[in-house]
Design a protein around this motif. Structure first.
Motif, PDB file in Angstrom:
ATOM      1  N   ILE A 152       3.705  11.903  15.874  1.00 42.03           N
ATOM      2  CA  ILE A 152       4.065  12.003  14.457  1.00 42.03           C
ATOM      3  C   ILE A 152       4.291  13.434  13.990  1.00 42.03           C
ATOM      4  O   ILE A 152       4.745  13.647  12.860  1.00 42.03           O
ATOM      5  N   TYR A 172       6.113  14.450   0.181  1.00 39.85           N
ATOM      6  CA  TYR A 172       5.316  14.214   1.389  1.00 39.85           C
ATOM      7  C   TYR A 172       4.935  12.742   1.539  1.00 39.85           C
ATOM      8  O   TYR A 172       4.733  12.262   2.659  1.00 39.85           O
ATOM      9  N   GLN A 206       6.704  10.128   1.100  1.00 38.84           N
ATOM     10  CA  GLN A 206       7.763   9.272   1.639  1.00 38.84           C
ATOM     11  C   GLN A 206       7.601   9.007   3.137  1.00 38.84           C
ATOM     12  O   GLN A 206       7.923   7.928   3.623  1.00 38.84           O
ATOM     13  N   ASN A 207       7.106  10.006   3.872  1.00 42.48           N
ATOM     14  CA  ASN A 207       6.957   9.864   5.322  1.00 42.48           C
ATOM     15  C   ASN A 207       5.501   9.999   5.748  1.00 42.48           C
ATOM     16  O   ASN A 207       5.210  10.442   6.868  1.00 42.48           O
ATOM     17  N   SER A 209       1.581   9.103   6.844  1.00 42.26           N
ATOM     18  CA  SER A 209       0.855   8.196   7.738  1.00 42.26           C
ATOM     19  C   SER A 209      -0.640   8.404   7.531  1.00 42.26           C
ATOM     20  O   SER A 209      -1.076   9.508   7.201  1.00 42.26           O
ATOM     21  N   ASP A 261       2.286  13.812   5.623  1.00 39.32           N
ATOM     22  CA  ASP A 261       3.526  13.887   6.381  1.00 39.32           C
ATOM     23  C   ASP A 261       3.292  14.877   7.521  1.00 39.32           C
ATOM     24  O   ASP A 261       3.466  16.083   7.360  1.00 39.32           O
ATOM     25  N   ARG A 267       4.932  15.294  10.196  1.00 36.96           N
ATOM     26  CA  ARG A 267       6.159  15.909  10.696  1.00 36.96           C
ATOM     27  C   ARG A 267       6.369  17.261  10.037  1.00 36.96           C
ATOM     28  O   ARG A 267       6.811  18.213  10.676  1.00 36.96           O
TER      29      ARG A 267
END
Length: 416
Positions: free
Chosen positions: A153, A299, A301-302, A304, A364, A366
């Protein structure tokens, strides 16, 4: 009448489908048992011990089914290196592969020395081993991305130097609105700082008998990838979470921490549960909503969730006011479980729920965490140390650290 003989692919697909069905059946049983437990709590203020034990067994079965499904997904992602279905290698790559194969099987170094001298490579056999062929290196990294939860991720960047440096702005230039004819005051200068990500050495030492190496049917590159993928992934997975930055990457949990109100760059903000070593007794899932919305919209939106298995077992019992479970099993094979529609990443190196522990992370990754891979996986052949076995000292260099401290938030199981 002839019957088609099931192929490996059809058997594998059937087994994977059965594992997925087992996972959904286990979750249905878990849901029924937990609903029974909650009903007993409402009527008797306590639940039957037998129901609690049944729930624990089903919870374990749910975890086992998920691990089986993950194992099938991992196995499916392992195509043979250099198999007949792969296109022919370019001449230079084929030459490297042949020279590396001869070195591993017989210890012949002449071909690799010539190739690395031609490529101006810095390594040599006595110093640090020889580079594995690029297809094998790519396969090792690809498999590690499947096994290592944080690598899957986070952002990953390949580098050719020992350290990766990244500039960031601590304070931007002053801005504002002014009238059409008003004076334009001079703005403050932008302050730039630098993040440094050194690549540290990670090693494994698989061994083989000379008989195995003499067997021409054994794919040497495939064998090395099989031997090192799991141990590399486990070591770096632990470092990406808890690493102290000394001879290993710095994990995101090693960063300084502060409350959301006191947050500043260089720290990870946390949201307290308000209860030591536990969720709140009333509406325990509300704090997860607070954690998600502690992240800025860009942050979220993506985002985890990252937690270990024990913590996931605790949040698996949470329900909405309409009776729906917040945790949901994967919607399809190869997809993650979700919590409030956000993917759940299971990282066993995350801490357990305890007093003042940070057992849940959300963000996020990423944008928040960067992994740097130094190009090149090296192998040094050692036929002397453990005769009759031949040892292969295999090394790769990897670093990591938080690159955006605003992209990850933590849940603290404490009062404040």
């Amino acid at each position: 009448m002839t019957h088609a003989i099931p192929t490996y692919e059809t058997k594998h697909a059937a087994s994977e489908a059965h594992a997925f069905e087992d996972l959904n059946r286990a979750f249905d049983a878990f849901r029924d048992a937990n609903d029974q437990r909650l009903a007993e709590l409402e009527t008797r203020l306590s639940s039957d011990v037998l129901v609690e034990e049944k729930l624990a067994r089903i919870d374990q079965a749910l975890d086992d089914a998920r691990r089986r499904l993950d194992a099938f997904a991992l196995k499916a992602s392992r195509p043979a290196l250099g198999g007949p279905e792969r296109p022919a290698l370019p001449a230079a790559a084929a030459e490297h592969k042949a020279a590396f194969d001869l070195y591993v099987r017989a210890g012949e170094t002449g071909g690799l020395k010539a190739l690395e001298a031609k490529a101006l490579s810095a390594g040599s056999g006595p110093d640090g081993g020889y580079l594995v062929p690029p297809p094998a290196e790519r396969e090792i990294l690809r498999r590690m991305a499947v096994i290592s939860p944080i690598r899957a991720i986070a952002s990953v960047r390949e580098i050719s130097t020992a350290t990766f440096k990244k500039a960031y702005s601590t304070t931007g230039p002053a801005t504002g609105w002014v009238a059409e004819a008003a004076a334009r005051p001079q703005t403050n200068s932008q302050v730039i700082a630098e993040l440094t990500f050194p690549a540290m050495e990670l090693y494994a030492m698989p061994s083989a008998t000379q008989t195995l190496l003499d067997d021409a049917a054994v794919n040497i590159e495939q064998w090395i990838a099989d031997e090192v993928e799991t141990v590399f992934a486990e070591q770096e997975g632990a470092a990406f979470v808890n690493g102290d930055g000394v001879n290993k990457p710095q994990g995101f949990m090693a960063a300084a921490k502060s409350t959301v109100a006191a947050w500043s760059w260089g720290k990870l903000a946390y949201v307290p549960t308000g209860v030591s070593a536990n969720f709140a007794a009333a509406n325990p899932s509300d704090i997860l909503v607070d954690l998600v919305y502690a992240l800025k919209a860009g942050y979220r939106q993506n985002a985890s969730f990252v937690m270990n298995r024990k913590t996931q077992a605790a949040v698996r019992k949470f329900k909405t006011t309409t009776g729906e479970y917040l945790w949901q099993p994967p919607a399809a094979v190869g997809q993650p479980a979700t919590l409030m529609n956000f993917p759940v990443v299971e990282a066993e190196d995350m801490p357990d729920i305890a007093a003042d522990s940070f057992a849940v992370a959300c963000g996020d990754f990423r944008r928040g965490y960067l992994i740097v891979d130094r190009i090149g996986v090296r192998v040094l052949r050692d036929p002397f140390t453990a005769k009759p076995y031949v040892l292969f000292y295999t090394t790769k260099r990897v670093g990591g650290g938080v690159q955006d401290f605003d992209a990850i938030k933590l849940l603290k199981f404490g009062v404040s």
